[in-house]
Design a protein around this motif. Structure first.
Motif, PDB file in Angstrom:
ATOM      1  N   ALA A  62     -22.889  -9.308 -53.190  1.00 57.46           N
ATOM      2  CA  ALA A  62     -23.128 -10.561 -53.897  1.00 57.46           C
ATOM      3  C   ALA A  62     -23.106 -10.399 -55.411  1.00 57.46           C
ATOM      4  N   GLY A  63     -23.634  -9.283 -55.904  1.00 57.05           N
ATOM      5  CA  GLY A  63     -23.776  -9.148 -57.349  1.00 57.05           C
ATOM      6  C   GLY A  63     -22.991  -8.045 -58.000  1.00 57.05           C
ATOM      7  N   HIS A  64     -22.552  -7.067 -57.200  1.00 52.46           N
ATOM      8  CA  HIS A  64     -21.876  -5.903 -57.791  1.00 52.46           C
ATOM      9  C   HIS A  64     -20.700  -5.457 -56.921  1.00 52.46           C
ATOM     10  N   PRO A  65     -19.775  -6.354 -56.642  1.00 54.95           N
ATOM     11  CA  PRO A  65     -18.641  -5.992 -55.781  1.00 54.95           C
ATOM     12  C   PRO A  65     -17.844  -4.842 -56.384  1.00 54.95           C
ATOM     13  N   GLY A  66     -17.433  -3.950 -55.519  1.00 54.69           N
ATOM     14  CA  GLY A  66     -16.656  -2.809 -55.984  1.00 54.69           C
ATOM     15  C   GLY A  66     -17.474  -1.559 -56.228  1.00 54.69           C
ATOM     16  N   VAL A  67     -18.802  -1.687 -56.307  1.00 56.10           N
ATOM     17  CA  VAL A  67     -19.661  -0.517 -56.510  1.00 56.10           C
ATOM     18  C   VAL A  67     -19.802   0.234 -55.185  1.00 56.10           C
ATOM     19  N   THR A  68     -19.588   1.530 -55.226  1.00 56.27           N
ATOM     20  CA  THR A  68     -19.711   2.357 -54.021  1.00 56.27           C
ATOM     21  C   THR A  68     -21.157   2.799 -53.842  1.00 56.27           C
ATOM     22  N   LEU A  69     -21.726   2.479 -52.687  1.00 56.78           N
ATOM     23  CA  LEU A  69     -23.086   2.887 -52.355  1.00 56.78           C
ATOM     24  C   LEU A  69     -23.051   3.982 -51.297  1.00 56.78           C
TER      25      LEU A  69
END
Length: 213
Positions: free
Chosen positions: A21-28
């Motif tokens: 929702a807020g940080h698309p593309g960030v790898t977790l």
């Protein structure tokens, strides 16, 4: 990459949804270590300090820019692990605690007793000597529902407790100390602001991981 340290698997989809929702593309990269909370509850958070480093080290070695600890009970020892790990380790409840301290009047609500002390201490630290009225409330019988997998019943008990303490929290804020409690904020009916940690904690950790690139 951002590594998230959880003490329950229920947090994995919740933080994935916040990322989407807020940080698309960030790898977790999720690391789930339920045993850390169990031991911390029995022996105190300091008992798991070395284990936190050991659990996180392999994931950090994969190229993490930062780590976010989503467990309030072990948040302090996790932050200190950053020195040994060589990357920033943030606790998800710190931004929430800073917002609560600014309000000056705080009721901390938790479902695990071992979380009350660390959360209250974090808020006092954030207050940095400013006037602060703080009290803690334990939601009786809620954690047993969580352990049984009854999330609806768990959140219902938390929301009911929040509504019951609303009068004594007027003019301030209510803090839901654990990430697992966040869903209860939407169920609470009182007018007092209810603060939760996951969204703001993740934002802070994403910023730290980005800065570390």
């Amino acid at each position: 990459m951002l590594v998230l340290l959880h003490t329950s698997p229920v947090h994995v989809p919740a933080f994935d949804a916040l990322r989407d929702a807020g940080h698309p593309g960030v790898t977790l990269r999720h690391v789930v270590a339920e045993e850390l909370l169990a031991r911390a509850r029995a022996e105190g958070p300091e008992a798991v300090a070395a284990e936190v480093v050991a659990v996180l080290a392999p994931a950090v070695a994969e190229g993490a820019g930062a780590v976010l600890c989503t467990c309030s009970t072990i948040g302090e020892v996790a932050e200190r692990a950053g020195t040994a790990l060589g990357v920033p380790v943030l606790r998800a409840d710190r931004p929430m605690a800073e917002a609560a301290a600014a309000a000056g009047r705080v009721v901390v609500v938790a479902t695990v007793e071992s979380t009350l002390g660390p959360t209250a201490e974090l808020i006092r630290e954030a207050a940095a000597g400013q006037a602060l009225e703080l009290r803690t409330v334990l939601v009786e019988g809620a954690w047993e529902r969580f352990e049984a997998g009854d999330m609806d019943g768990y959140l219902a008990r938390v929301a009911a407790t929040v509504d019951a303490v609303t009068d004594s929290a007027e003019g301030g804020v209510i803090v839901l100390a654990q990430a697992s409690m966040a869903g209860a904020a939407e169920r609470a009916r009182g007018a007092v602001p209810v603060l939760t940690g996951p969204r703001t904690g993740l934002a802070a950790a994403v910023a730290a991981a980005t800065a570390a690139r």
